[in-house]
Design a protein around this motif. Structure first.
Motif, PDB file in Angstrom:
ATOM      1  N   UNK A  48       0.825  -1.210   0.000  1.00  0.00           N
ATOM      2  CA  UNK A  48       0.000   0.000   0.000  1.00  0.00           C
ATOM      3  C   UNK A  48       0.862   1.264   0.000  1.00  0.00           C
ATOM      4  N   UNK A  50       1.956   5.198  -1.033  1.00  0.00           N
ATOM      5  CA  UNK A  50       1.191   6.447  -0.891  1.00  0.00           C
ATOM      6  C   UNK A  50       0.277   6.675  -2.092  1.00  0.00           C
ATOM      7  N   UNK A  53      -2.736   4.627  -1.326  1.00  0.00           N
ATOM      8  CA  UNK A  53      -3.478   5.127  -0.156  1.00  0.00           C
ATOM      9  C   UNK A  53      -4.184   6.445  -0.462  1.00  0.00           C
ATOM     10  N   UNK A  54      -3.592   7.262  -1.316  1.00  0.00           N
ATOM     11  CA  UNK A  54      -4.235   8.534  -1.662  1.00  0.00           C
ATOM     12  C   UNK A  54      -5.529   8.279  -2.440  1.00  0.00           C
ATOM     13  N   UNK A  57      -8.013   7.151   0.160  1.00  0.00           N
ATOM     14  CA  UNK A  57      -8.445   8.258   1.022  1.00  0.00           C
ATOM     15  C   UNK A  57      -9.474   9.115   0.299  1.00  0.00           C
ATOM     16  N   UNK A  63      -9.295  11.270   5.610  1.00  0.00           N
ATOM     17  CA  UNK A  63      -7.949  11.826   5.428  1.00  0.00           C
ATOM     18  C   UNK A  63      -6.923  10.741   5.109  1.00  0.00           C
ATOM     19  N   UNK A  64      -5.967  11.107   4.289  1.00  0.00           N
ATOM     20  CA  UNK A  64      -4.885  10.174   3.957  1.00  0.00           C
ATOM     21  C   UNK A  64      -4.199   9.687   5.229  1.00  0.00           C
ATOM     22  N   UNK A  65      -4.037  10.595   6.178  1.00  0.00           N
ATOM     23  CA  UNK A  65      -3.369  10.211   7.421  1.00  0.00           C
ATOM     24  C   UNK A  65      -4.133   9.101   8.135  1.00  0.00           C
ATOM     25  N   UNK A  66      -5.439   9.124   8.027  1.00  0.00           N
ATOM     26  CA  UNK A  66      -6.202   8.067   8.682  1.00  0.00           C
ATOM     27  C   UNK A  66      -5.903   6.717   8.026  1.00  0.00           C
ATOM     28  N   UNK A  68      -3.247   5.927   6.463  1.00  0.00           N
ATOM     29  CA  UNK A  68      -1.892   5.564   6.840  1.00  0.00           C
ATOM     30  C   UNK A  68      -1.839   5.056   8.278  1.00  0.00           C
ATOM     31  N   UNK A  69      -2.571   5.738   9.151  1.00  0.00           N
ATOM     32  CA  UNK A  69      -2.617   5.319  10.554  1.00  0.00           C
ATOM     33  C   UNK A  69      -3.115   3.890  10.676  1.00  0.00           C
ATOM     34  N   UNK A  70      -4.136   3.558   9.904  1.00  0.00           N
ATOM     35  CA  UNK A  70      -4.662   2.189   9.916  1.00  0.00           C
ATOM     36  C   UNK A  70      -3.627   1.227   9.333  1.00  0.00           C
ATOM     37  N   UNK A  72      -0.493   1.373   9.349  1.00  0.00           N
ATOM     38  CA  UNK A  72       0.666   1.129  10.203  1.00  0.00           C
ATOM     39  C   UNK A  72       0.276   0.477  11.528  1.00  0.00           C
ATOM     40  N   UNK A  73      -1.016   0.312  11.728  1.00  0.00           N
ATOM     41  CA  UNK A  73      -1.464  -0.320  12.978  1.00  0.00           C
ATOM     42  C   UNK A  73      -1.511  -1.831  12.833  1.00  0.00           C
TER      43      UNK A  73
ATOM     44  N   UNK B 168      -2.310   9.302  14.864  1.00  0.00           N
ATOM     45  CA  UNK B 168      -1.423   8.289  15.413  1.00  0.00           C
ATOM     46  C   UNK B 168      -0.983   7.303  14.334  1.00  0.00           C
ATOM     47  N   UNK B 169       0.298   7.063  14.287  1.00  0.00           N
ATOM     48  CA  UNK B 169       0.835   6.099  13.340  1.00  0.00           C
ATOM     49  C   UNK B 169       1.641   5.050  14.088  1.00  0.00           C
ATOM     50  N   UNK B 181       2.823   8.675   5.829  1.00  0.00           N
ATOM     51  CA  UNK B 181       4.111   8.312   5.248  1.00  0.00           C
ATOM     52  C   UNK B 181       5.248   9.176   5.799  1.00  0.00           C
TER      53      UNK B 181
END
Lengths: 164, 582, 635
Positions: A48, A50, A53-54, A57, A63-66, A68-70, A72-73, B168-169, B181
């Motif tokens: 996955x 960027x 993921x974009x 998103x 949000x893209x950060x969300x 990404x957060x998922x 990396x979890x 949170x990452x 990223x």
């Protein structure tokens, strides 16, 4: 450990993107299906990055950060390519007590890569995994879908040779 | 309402059913420390500092989220509780970069305060802690994860601001707050609102400090260093010196700025009044010429950036007017420079703003009326307070002084720009007079005041009925934009501010610890200072500002509202921005 | 299917396909279809050893032999004895072929299926009596003490064929509930049965349902927790792989009891076979009208979908699981509010794990008293354990609550292999603790385990022998927890890491006695202050080993020795110069070039002996493995 992010260029195809967009279209009505979309996206691309993921998103309206957060979890999501042959060593309890840690360490030495890395030629990637349920065969490793069980360090060269 | 009776440290208290132990304790006058908790927006029970003992519960419970029960007895200060809290602090410290002496948040840090109170041993637990690069990429703030305690307050406000560019990452000990990223903040669709810096309990998120540039300029004898202050700054600066929330310190602020060595102390209020006449004129033009409606205000750089990222197709709705700060800056470097016979290149325009996005705005394209950037440095209220402290000024004992003329003249209409609805109200005052062709008595448009995130009203101005909307905070902005996009909006004019509550709650305003933010209506108190000042003003309509009327009148700087020259100097343009960069 | 009568007809019509597997009693007045059923295990363990190739081969060989109408091949779920896989059973004889291989298929077809003569040499030898006759499977040590409730259909039916489930009384419980019982009746029956949550905590299931039932909401949910993450545990997977319909049926029953019309099964994505079979089962149930609107004409609607986990142990915690279903990082939320009040999508929710649900249809059909008749005073029914580690019979067993650890390990599990000594058993995975050898007569139930600082957990039972270092074991579990900590709350995120660092220090021989006390203090802190069950139980493996094996910790700390010879930093490999013949194999294999030849030639040897430079030695043990003369020792 922080997830390793691939630094190799993205090589997605228009066909892959079309497939991803179809999946998003089927799920966009329900944001809670984000993980399912990500899982299917990983099936399409193998990982996955960027760029993927974009698209997720934007399509899922989060949000893209969300995303990404998922990503990396959960251990299952990968941010870097898998090798042509993805080696996964089971470090579940049963395998561990039967020496799978040794297998894992030795493989790192042989391949010259660390955990969750891919050899420069793209042939092998290596990761550790949790119990895959083949405890009766402990210790085990898998190469793609192939399971090798009741192993010792001595068996590793022969297994790798099959894929070289 | 159903009430629940319980005891906090033996003190009987009765609170509404569904209250938390924390709320009950506060009602009983007992403070329980919190770090992650933010009323309504971050009730996650993560930091565990608020643990208490409660009957009927197993072990320790987190007061911030645990509901009260009838007959419950709570101990907030037992040995067990104190030990647990101290250990939690020691855990946090073991992953915290303890550079407190040089930290901008020292003495104003919620973690530091608790560590002192609980007598922690700084190095009780040592071990692995992840090390992070400081993110200095953004023009408005610095993220230093080495000081982050993972309370997620920033994440909550960023999500409340809709953009959610930090979160949170990873997980476990390597959990960190960051961008997707691990990109630098300036690669994301961050709107620079700085709300995260206002809620961070430690020094992990701080505004980018530009005071060194200001000091350097002040030290440079070849430069004319001119300062302007936003309407909202006078309503908050006192807080940084221990004054009650809502104290209007305009006079002392001006005195302080003068003592810091600024050659002129001007008021962004001037630009606010100027904005109103130009914007009102633009609105009339749009209505007359079937232009794009509703027209939306463009004073708030956070909001403008938000629109550029998230609604690029709707950018024609934005007024082309520069913000009051930029207008003031542009007038200083054109009109005022001409008047004084100064080379605009010798002017250093400094603004004191409630806002971190202003640091971004001064670098925007198409904001250089005199061929040089309209503005040179934008500092926040917090930075100004530090300059005042460093200069050894005893703020509270400074005399009250007045802004310099002519760009220090203002109206009550400009003052209320600092609160959500203020721009709208100021515009309505002017529009009503213009449409009616007379000096109307009506000046108060109370429907657009207050802290509701979206306010709508229908007004009759002369013979014209117009529907207006006021939104503050980016989530509200999104809602408004969606309604415009899907055609369900029938507004003519819309005010949008990037921060909830408007500038008085801007990201650059003095830090109020979270327990104050939870228990005091900070926004309303600050806004009240501005509305009171407006009430007390002689002139309460922007088009009556003598400084503004002079420009279009006897000074003959502009021929008319919205004339070609006014467009050159006072208006700007917007560019769609890409949300993702790769 | 609209009526119970239709269900009963279907059961009757399909009985002939399964009756061969049901024993001589059932066969008496039955008219089975064909002569034999060949059951091949299609659980994950056996599939990993290519049992599907065996199925393919069987089918083609059977066809070639013209036996298609006589013999049917059924690909089932897990039989339990994973260590002997791939497993194949032929009914009605019940002959149990272990470690079956594709190459042996033609022979079995020829001799057994065609010729009627069992290939006894290919059978699991414990089932072959000395006179060559065959012992029935349930008389073997592994099976004879087992009582199969949750696993009753696993390894018996084809999980991908709803008719086989129906033939084995499938959906009868749902029919009964919907046509004869009120929701209150159902909750009372479950409460009376004494069923407790099999996922770890042991909360009474009936009480859980009763707490949720009265909460009014436009939508309520039933969630099945199939995010089995304990290392070494695979009970839930086996149920889903072997008997997916029983979960569907139980969830519908729970839905009826609490007033929910929608269910979710949250399954680990690492369980592809389980996911596939469950998907097929849901589709079949929908097609049969057993999911959907107006089930059995009762007016009750229920449907469900599968959500896949993505590899986060914490998602086994119920609030984290719900957060994950909602599409987020699987971080737990504070409780209260409890899921019964505000759970999935902020709605009242009942969440049970797979094994808990698997018991429900049987309780409905056979009654609360039947279920409560098994087990101990406070732990009723049976429990499935996944036996692993240093044990002869790795696999899955279901035994009545209260069976002693001794029976489990030594009788059912066949004891510790290699003549080693049983040291301890670990239950509850990273949340649990160990039961030392001296407590081997402990009757295993929820409360007994808790009282010795252990935990039932979801049922992983790892056996450890004398070669296991308990400090290392605690460290292993802590590593797991540290890795799986979600990072939300401070005590778990930082505390577990600090605890692991202390353990690591001890295994390196750098610990002090003071560290042991400090470690205990930290353990108590983490337990009392963490947000969710993961953190609250994370210190258990440390506390439990400290309690029962403190002397081992002391040995690491004071004597700088690892008694089990595991902790590398404390190990020393030595070559006995008198045993060493000087062949040099050790030196050749040493990755660190730590072995050199000495000048000493032992009496009777031709070459000088070898010697290890312990400063260079990486303690990999390769020399010892390769020495044919047992000249190398570690200690």
């Amino acid at each position: 450990m922080q997830k390793k992010i691939s630094n190799l260029p993205f090589k997605g195809t228009p066909e892959q993107e079309a497939a991803l967009r179809r999946i998003i279209a089927d799920n966009a009505h329900d944001k809670s299906r984000l993980m399912a979309v990500m899982q299917q996206a990983q099936d399409i691309y193998g990982y996955l990055p960027i760029e993927v993921q974009a698209i997720i998103a934007e399509g899922m309206g989060v949000p893209l950060e969300k995303v990404y957060g998922v990503s990396t979890f959960y251990a299952q999501f990968s941010l870097s390519q898998k090798g042509q042959y993805s080696i996964s060593v089971c470090l579940g309890t049963a395998c561990y007590v039967k020496g799978s840690g040794e297998l894992f360490n030795r493989l790192q030495e042989i391949l010259g890569i660390g955990a969750d890395e891919c050899t420069p030629d793209g042939r092998f990637s290596l990761s550790a995994c949790r119990c895959i349920g083949a405890c009766g065969l402990a210790p085990v490793l898998t190469v793609n879908d192939e399971v090798y069980g009741r192993l010792s360090v001595k068996d590793l060269d022969a297994i790798l040779a099959k894929y070289n | 309402m159903d009430m629940v009776n319980l005891k906090i440290n033996g003190i009987p208290v009765s609170v509404p059913k569904g209250s938390t132990i924390l709320e009950a304790a506060r009602a009983a006058g007992v403070e329980i420390p919190t770090l992650c908790y933010m009323k309504d927006i971050n009730e996650i029970g993560a930091c565990r500092i608020c643990v208490v003992e409660a009957t009927g519960a197993r072990g320790l419970v987190t007061a911030c989220v645990f509901p009260v029960a009838e007959g419950m007895e709570v101990q907030t200060n037992s040995q067990k509780v104190r030990n647990a809290r101290r250990m939690t602090l020691e855990m946090i410290l073991s992953t915290h970069e303890k550079k407190c002496l040089s930290c901008v948040r020292s003495t104003n840090c919620e973690l530091q305060k608790l560590c002192l109170e609980y007598g922690v041993e700084e190095t009780a637990f040592e071990g692995y802690r992840p090390h992070y690069e400081k993110d200095t990429s953004a023009p408005h703030l610095i993220r230093d994860n080495n000081k982050c305690i993972l309370c997620r307050r920033c994440v909550a406000v960023c999500r409340e601001q809709y953009v959610g560019v930090i979160g949170p990452n990873n997980r476990g000990i390597d959990t960190n707050i960051g961008c997707a990223f691990n990109q630098p903040l300036n690669a994301t669709s961050c709107i620079s609102c700085g709300q995260c810096t206002a809620v961070c309990p430690t020094g992990a998120l701080v505004e980018k400090d530009d005071t060194d540039q200001v000091w350097a300029a002040l030290n440079d004898r070849t430069k004319h260093v001119i300062v302007q202050t936003a309407p909202a700054v006078r309503a908050t600066l006192g807080e940084a010196f221990g004054m009650p929330i809502g104290t209007n310190v305009e006079g002392k602020m001006v005195a302080a700025l003068r003592r810091l060595g600024f050659e002129r102390v001007f008021d962004t209020d001037f630009g606010a009044d100027l904005t109103i006449v130009e914007e009102a004129n633009e609105l009339v033009e749009r209505v007359k010429n079937n232009g794009t409606l509703p027209m939306i205000t463009s004073c708030s750089p956070g909001w403008v950036k938000f629109a550029e990222y998230y609604y690029p197709e709707l950018l024609p709705h934005l007024s082309s007017c520069k913000s009051p700060m930029q207008m003031t800056g542009a007038i200083i470097k054109t009109y005022y420079a001409e008047k004084m016979g100064w080379d605009p290149r010798d002017i250093v325009n400094v603004a004191v703003m409630p806002c971190t996005a202003k640091k971004f705005e001064i670098g925007r394209a198409d904001q250089s009326a005199a061929g040089v950037p309209d503005m040179d440095i934008a500092i926040t209220t917090r930075e100004l307070s530090r300059m005042i402290a460093r200069a050894g000024l005893r703020f509270a004992s400074l005399p009250d002084e007045e802004f310099d003329s002519p760009l220090g003249e203002d109206t009550g209409a400009a003052l209320i720009f600092g609160a959500t609805g203020g721009v709208m109200e100021a515009a309505l005052r002017t529009a009503n007079d213009w449409i009616s062709g007379k000096d109307c008595d009506k000046v108060d448009y109370t429907e657009v005041r207050g802290n509701a995130s979206i306010k709508e009203a229908l007004y009759t101005l002369g013979d014209l009925s117009i529907k207006v909307a006021v939104a503050s905070g980016a989530t509200a902005a999104k809602e408004v934009m969606d309604r415009i996009k899907n055609g369900t909006a029938d507004w003519t004019f819309v005010e949008i501010m990037g921060c909830p509550g408007g500038c008085i709650n801007g990201g650059g305003q003095p830090i109020q610890p979270q327990y104050i933010r939870d228990t005091v209506d900070v926004k309303s108190l600050r806004a009240k200072a501005l509305y009171d000042a407006d009430q007390a003003s002689v002139l309460r309509k922007s088009h009556l500002s003598p400084a503004v009327t002079a420009l279009y009148g006897h000074e003959k700087f502009f021929e008319a509202y919205g004339c070609h020259k006014a467009h050159e100097i006072l208006h700007t343009s917007y560019t769609p921005r890409k949300k993702y960069s790769f | 299917m609209k009526t119970v009568a239709e269900l009963n007809q279907l059961r009757a019509a399909n009985l002939k396909y399964v009756v061969l597997r049901k024993g001589a009693e059932a066969l008496k007045d039955a008219n089975p279809a064909g002569k034999r059923n060949v059951l091949v295990c299609g659980g994950t363990g056996c599939t990993s050893s290519h049992s599907d190739a065996i199925v393919e081969r069987l089918r083609s060989e059977i066809k070639e032999a013209g036996l298609e109408n006589e013999v049917s091949v059924i690909h089932t779920g897990c039989f339990g004895l994973c260590a002997l896989g791939p497993i194949m059973i032929v009914y009605p004889e019940g002959s149990f072929y272990s470690r079956m291989s594709e190459e042996n298929v033609p022979r079995v077809v020829r001799e057994h299926l065609l010729g009627g003569k069992v290939c006894t040499d290919l059978l699991y030898q414990e089932t072959v009596n000395s006179d060559g006759s065959i012992k029935s499977l349930d008389q073997t040590d592994f099976y004879k003490k087992q009582v199969r409730v949750a696993l009753r259909n696993c390894g018996v039916i084809d999980p991908e064929n709803i008719n086989e489930y129906i033939a084995c009384d499938g959906y009868q419980a749902l029919a009964k509930v919907l046509t004869e019982y009120t929701p209150e009746d159902v909750i009372r029956i479950i409460t009376d049965s004494g069923l407790r949550g099999r996922g770890g905590g042991g909360f009474p299931t009936g009480r859980k349902w009763a707490l949720c039932a009265p909460n009014k909401a436009p939508q309520k949910y039933v969630v099945c927790n199939a995010d089995e993450g304990d290392p070494g545990a695979f009970m839930d997977r086996s149920v889903l792989e072997g008997d997916p319909h029983c979960i569907i049926e139980a969830m519908a029953i729970a839905g009826y009891a609490i007033g929910a019309t929608k269910g979710f099964v949250y399954v680990r994505a690492e369980y592809p076979i389980a996911v596939k079979r469950l998907s097929i089962a849901i589709r079949e149930a929908r097609e049969a009208g057993l999911l959907g609107k107006n089930i059995f004409g009762s007016g009750f609607d229920f449907d469900m979908e599968i959500r896949l986990g993505a590899g986060a142990f914490v998602c086994g915690e119920e609030t984290a699981l719900m957060t994950s279903i909602e599409g987020n990082r699987g971080e737990p939320r504070p409780r209260p509010p409890y899921p019964a009040v505000r759970g999935l999508y902020e709605s009242p929710t009942v969440e049970n794990n797979v094994e808990t649900f698997a018991n429900v249809p049987q309780i409905i059909l056979r009654g609360a008293a039947w279920f409560a008749g098994m087990g101990t005073e406070k732990s009723k029914g049976t429990k499935v354990f996944a036996l692993g580690g240093k044990i002869q019979h790795t696999g899955l067993v279901e035994i009545p609550m209260g069976t002693t650890l001794n029976e489990i390990v030594n009788e059912i599990g066949g004891g510790v292999p290699g003549g080693k000594k049983f040291k301890a058993a670990q239950t509850g995975g990273p949340s649990g603790g160990c039961i030392p050898a001296r407590l081997i007569d402990t009757e295993v139930d929820y409360d007994n385990l808790i009282s010795i600082g252990c935990m039932m957990g979801s049922g992983g039972l790892i056996v450890m022998d004398e070669d296991t270092c308990m400090v290392d074991m605690a460290k292993f579990f802590l590593e797991f927890t540290v890795d799986e900590s979600c990072g939300k709350c401070t005590p778990c995120r930082v505390g577990t890491k600090r605890l692991l660092e202390m353990l690591d220090k001890i295994t390196r021989g750098e610990g002090t006695l003071e560290d042991l006390d400090r470690m205990e203090e930290l353990c108590q802190y983490i337990k009392a202050n963490s947000l969710c069950g993961l953190g609250q139980t994370a210190p258990n493996p440390v506390l439990s080993t400290l309690k029962f094996f403190r002397e081992e910790y002391v040995a690491h700390v004071v004597d700088k020795k690892c008694p089990a010879g595991v902790c590398k930093k404390l190990l020393k490999y030595e070559i006995d110069p008198d045993k060493c013949i000087g062949c040099g194999v050790c030196a050749k294999n040493c990755p660190a070039d730590a072995i050199q030849r000495t000048d000493y030639v032992a009496p009777g040897h031709k070459l000088a002996s070898m010697q290890i430079d312990s400063a260079v030695c990486v303690k990999c043990g390769v020399c010892m493995t390769n020495c044919k003369f047992k000249a190398i020792t570690k200690g």
